[in-house]
Each structure stands twice: as C-alpha cells, then as structure tokens.
Design an enzyme around this catalytic site. Sequence first.
Site, short mmCIF file in Angstrom:
data_model
loop_
_atom_site.label_atom_id
_atom_site.label_comp_id
_atom_site.label_asym_id
_atom_site.label_seq_id
_atom_site.Cartn_x
_atom_site.Cartn_y
_atom_site.Cartn_z
N LYS A 1 0.85 -1.18 0.00
CA LYS A 1 0.00 0.00 0.00
C LYS A 1 0.89 1.23 0.00
CE LYS A 1 -3.59 2.29 2.81
NZ LYS A 1 -4.38 2.21 4.06
N SER B 1 -9.06 3.30 3.32
CA SER B 1 -8.05 3.88 2.48
C SER B 1 -7.23 2.85 1.70
CB SER B 1 -7.11 4.72 3.35
OG SER B 1 -6.41 3.92 4.28
N SER C 1 -9.80 1.07 7.41
CA SER C 1 -9.19 1.16 6.08
C SER C 1 -8.84 -0.16 5.44
CB SER C 1 -7.95 2.06 6.13
OG SER C 1 -8.31 3.40 6.31
#
Length: 481
Positions: free
Chosen positions: A80, A156, A180
């Site tokens: 990520k 996210s 997230s």
Amino acid sequence: MTTETTHVSATQLAAEIRRGERSPIDAVDAVFERIERNDDLNAFVQLREAEAREEAAEAAQAIENGEPVGPLHGVPIALKDLDSFIEGMPCTYGSKPFADHVPDRTTVIVERLLDAGAIVVGSTNTPEFGHKGDTTNPLFGATGNPFDPSKTAGGSSGGSAAAVAAGMVPIALGSDAGGSIRIPASACGVYGLKPTAGLVPEDSRPDALESAAPFICLGGLTTTVADTALLLDIVAGDHPRDPLSVPDERLDYLAATNRAIDDLSIAYSPDFGVFPLEDEVAARVDTVVDTLERAGATVERTDPDFEPSFDEMMEAEYVTFETVLASTAESLERREGVDLLPDHREDLSPKLVQLMENGYDHSAVAFKQADVVRTATYDAIQNVLDDHDLLLTATLGVPPFEKGRLGPETVNGEPIDPHMEWLLTWPLNLTGQPAASVPAGLSDDGLPIGAQLVGPRFGEEELLAASAAIERRQPWVDDLP
C-alpha cells in the site's frame, strides 16, 4: 505447466510453485498483464517490474535446484502506497508534495514477507495519508471498483482491495486506522482482517507510538480466509523496533480455518444499536446469521450498551485521528523539510487540510480525555464478548457509491456525517479488538456488501474459523469480476 493465475489463492499458488506445477516467472508475467488489462481501475500507482521479474527468475531457479523455500515462495504481492514500503520503490502517501519520495529502508512487515519468499510487484493507490473511506487523491486520481469502475473501491486501502478483487494479485497489504482494511474489503467483495492492536509490528518512525491512538493496525486484503490466515502466520509477532508489539504465541492461524464452529456463541447486532443501515445491507447481513447457524454456531441478537453517546464516540475518533494527522504533518516538516499546510495547501485534498487543521487545535487534555471515551467503548464491546465468542455487525451502512465522494450524505433518507457515520468500523479502532469484513453477498445492483465479525483481543483464531465457515457455505470467489 499452468500459467493462468486469476483469482488463484496465495496458498494454492504457493503450493503449486513448490511442486513445480506453476512457475514464479509465469505468475509474475500474469500479474503485469492483468495490471495493464485493468488500467481503468487505477489500482496500482508504482510498479517494480524489472526487479520482480528478476526475483521471479531467481525463485524459479531455487525450485529447480531443490532449495528449501518459504511459505510464499514466488507469490506476487502488492504493498500500500502509505505505510508498507520497500527500499528503492517510491512511497508517496498519495500526496503531490511527496511524488518523488523514495524510502531508504524496508518496513518490518515487508521484510517478513520477503523472507517468506513473496515477490513485491508494486504498490497500490490510497487517499492522501489514508484520511478517508474513498480512494481518491490529487496525485493519482480515483480507484474504481472492479464490480463497477464508476463506484468507489472504499478506502483507504482501496487500491489493494481493487487489485485483489480484480485478480491482479492474491495478497495486497493494507492498514486500518478507522476501517481502512475492512471498508474496501466490504466494497470490493474480498476478505480483510484488522488484527488485534500490536499483533503485527509496525516500525513507524520518527513516532514509534503513533499506532496507539487511534489503534492503527497492519494487515492485508485477500480473496480467501486461508490467505489472510497464512499472512498472519508470517507477519505476526513482536519486533524490537515496535514498543507496542506483542510476543508471538505460536498460534497456527491457517489451521484455525479448518476448525468447526459448533461451539461458538455469536452476538448479532447488525447496526451496533446506533448506526443507520440501508435495508438491503441489513438483509444481506441477516443471511450471514443463517449461514453461521447452519454451520453450528449459536447466534443471539444482542446490542452493546454504550455508555458514551454515539456523538461522544465519534468525537473521540475525530480527536485521535485528526491529532495523528497533524502530528504526521509536523514530523514530515521536521524530517523531510516539507511544510504541508503553509507551503502546499493548494496541492492537498481539502478534507485532509480540514482534518489536519482540526488536529492542531485539539489540546493535550482533549486528546487524553478521548481515551476515557475509548475505555468506555471498549468495555461496552467487551461486555458483549464476555458472554459470547464473537460479535456480528454490518461493515458499512451502504453499498458502494460513486467514486470520488467523501461518502453518502444520507442513509435511508436521513442525513449523516459523510466522513464517519456510514462506517461501522471505527469503534474497533478506538478499542483495539480484532475485526474482519466477510463478503455477505451482492446488492440489488450487483455491488458487494460486507458483514463485520468482531472478536476479543487475540481472538483471531475464532474470527478466522467463523469466517472460513461462512466462506465454505456462502462462497464469494465466484461473485468476483
């Protein structure tokens, strides 16, 4: 030799590579072909193509030589673009001022995956500094949902969830400060587990304690429960550079996915007793109750008795999260010489600017008083878990909406806070208990809906066992695009 690897699980792919039935070279080739084919989703923002191909060739040679290999040998994974990085590949935080930022080290979670034989192929999109539940940022734009590219992939860790749901990689890392991992897992129809706080070490610097308030946890997005269990087997356990990490109890998370659940008692509170839910979300989560009961579990309708009001809990999450964002901005100014708010305000997402400014306004006393609310919230959830092994809720109050929006403005026609009030995830970041989003089916429009399972601290084995029981009886892989 088989070369197609779309939606092949990491556990299966690793086993077939070890047996010589699949080649790491072909697996990596297939990843980059699928990334190119799914360019419209905008899931990946960085690629390690040359390095990954070289590492795949080395992995293939190791198999040919009969060398001992790790549990993810030759398996492609994604990071990520926020808090899991590898030396030499840019990590931008989804922010224009850091478009050219290249870390000079590799984070602990990635080191452990590399030691297990995984091959990092690139990194995935995230909202700027992970500040919201939709993956859009000024640097790379919006990530689309594989079920409908016009819809949000959540956030996210939306790029990671989209990459897994579209079959680009079997495992993509995520992080969770308010949901997230679980938000995009629900939105994209994949599995995502936020571990107990401290179970997976995070060697964040310069603030090694930043993951304490709210509890920020590292994990992954996968198509199968077994893949998440394998991931935990590899990355869990204390590390000397994380003072909040906890010792490895030598649990076998992968074995837990084969356990029966007829001895489990599960509390069912679809809305936590306080959140608004769309009717079709409630209906899909109800099907998970039936599935768990068919698997032998006992399910009882029970709502937590929250002593703080809903607004007080939401304010506690805002205070802690906003303060962390403001502290991050301060640290970046001191360490990198980048003063975000004075010098780059026009380059930042407007919501991020607002959250950071709010963070600067919170007093130290307000920050600590939020811990009082967190404690009462923890007690309310733990009171339920004192009498039950797990708690089942919805993950999100709504199915995926149009990408690029902060969130829905109404649920069932009633106005809500679009940043927070549709997310049933953030209470568990106040408290630190583990929670997973399990695909619960599709909406009337064919979009994924998730159910959230919550366990007591270090209750990952029970969470994984229940999740796997749902997966066996209500398989979701065939729903993936």
